[in-house]
Design an enzyme around this catalytic site. Structure first.
Site, PDB file in Angstrom:
ATOM      1  CD  GLU A  14     -33.444 102.170  -8.607  1.00 35.34           C
ATOM      2  OE1 GLU A  14     -33.897 101.189  -8.521  1.00 35.34           O
ATOM      3  OE2 GLU A  14     -34.144 103.330  -8.801  1.00 35.34           O
ATOM      4  CB  THR A  48     -40.091 101.342  -3.832  1.00 36.61           C
ATOM      5  OG1 THR A  48     -40.367 101.060  -5.237  1.00 36.61           O
ATOM      6  CG2 THR A  48     -39.009 100.304  -3.358  1.00 36.61           C
TER       7      THR A  48
END
Length: 370
Positions: free
Chosen positions: A184, A238
């Protein structure tokens, strides 16, 4: 007015009064955070594989849940990614090769150092001290990229669990979350509100990042909760959506969001879907900056609430909208109204689905013994 200042869009570092001497830090972020979080070998003896191949699944996730930016998330049932992992003598010992990527996207790299599943698999292998076995990995994407449903986390979670399973399940779930965080951090930022519920299932509160401290929140078994997920044909990366966040917020909004996040946690533990919806809808910090970037989102939220949803907000960074309700049939009606609103307000086609909470998280689907 008092404000909270942010060094980056997601990590608050200090509290101050303008035009006066700075106060001691209320929040802090050390510069070597990611270095300290880097995975280490956790087993004393390198394990041997107990399977020749495994297949795993990891679910979609809804991060933030309104006021819980970067510290609350949950897993939803029925949507997600699959990983098939094999012991492969043709792959150099201690390494992983990505053989094939299928499903919703062809954009992803097969270089394991540039792929969410590959990065998480490598981190898990490092934790296990794997030096004598090579692995090959197939990734099947059930989630589209940039959907706001934890696409990168699902790939990472499925890969981390697959490596752990093929070597006899030596690592705890929190260890696997750390492995997933390695992935991530490289693709969307160092936040666990997708990867933690993807691996652990249910609702998860991230109390602290250093050291990582995860608190599963148990929604009562006897209570009903459904998520209405409406995904438009629109990509919201994102990194782009995080860049849109404010660099500082007022103390009034900080207090408001804190109280709503606390109410949301209480609602989860009590199984109160109505309160959960009210709290989920009440973010005054993140949603107001992101909603205008998603065509029709404000109209979609209004339509969901008018149709009877207990609450509605952006799922993760978007563009998926998520509403909550306690009956699947009512959820279908709400989904229809939300789809209409995306077309009417944003000229976007969208797809609605009604899903339950996934209480299991990433898991083994099948295996072949040695």
């Amino acid at each position: 007015m008092a404000t909270l200042c942010f060094h980056t869009p997601s990590k608050p570092i200090s509290y101050f009064q303008p035009k006066s001497k700075p106060s001691p830090p209320l929040f802090s972020k050390v510069s070597v955070f990611r270095c300290k979080a880097s995975v280490q070998t956790l087993v004393s003896v390198e394990p041997e594989p107990v399977f020749t191949s495994v297949k795993t699944f990891a679910p979609a996730t809804v991060a933030n849940l309104g006021p819980g930016f970067d510290f609350l998330g949950c897993a939803v049932d029925g949507l997600g990614d699959h990983v098939t992992l094999r012991v492969d003598p043709s792959v150099r010992a201690g390494e992983v090769s990505i053989s094939e990527i299928t499903g919703t996207t062809a954009k992803l790299s097969t270089n394991p150092l540039r792929n969410c599943a590959g990065i998480a698999a490598i981190a898990t292998m490092k934790m296990l001290g794997i030096r004598s076995v090579g692995l090959s990995l197939d990734l099947h994407k059930g989630l589209p990229l940039g959907s706001g449903l934890g696409s990168s986390a699902a790939s990472a979670a499925a890969a981390a669990v697959a490596v752990n399973e093929i070597f006899g399940r030596k690592l705890a779930k929190q260890d696997l979350v750390l492995a997933g965080l390695e992935s991530e951090a490289k693709v969307s930022g160092y936040h666990a509100d997708n990867i933690a519920p993807a691996i652990m299932g249910g609702f998860v509160l991230i109390r602290n990042y250093e050291p990582l401290d995860l608190k599963p929140l148990r929604f009562p078994e006897e209570k009903e909760l459904f998520f209405v997920l409406v995904s438009p044909e629109f990509e919201a990366p994102t990194k782009k959506m995080r860049a849109a966040l404010p660099t500082e917020i007022s103390m009034v909004h900080h207090v408001w969001n804190s109280s709503q996040a606390a109410a949301l946690v209480a609602a989860v533990l009590e199984g109160d879907a109505v309160m959960l919806g009210k709290a989920l809808s009440s973010d005054k910090v993140v949603e107001p900056t992101r909603a205008p970037l998603i065509p029709g989102m404000e109209a979609v939220k209004k339509a969901a609430l008018e149709a009877g949803a207990f609450g509605c907000t952006i799922s993760g960074a978007g563009p998926t909208a998520v509403a909550v309700i306690d009956a699947a049939e009512k959820g279908e009606e709400i989904g229809e109204r939300m789809v209409e609103a995306f077309m009417r307000g944003g000229n976007l086609k969208s797809v609605a689905s009604v899903k339950r909470l996934d209480k299991v998280g990433a898991r083994l689907v099948s295996s072949v013994s040695r």
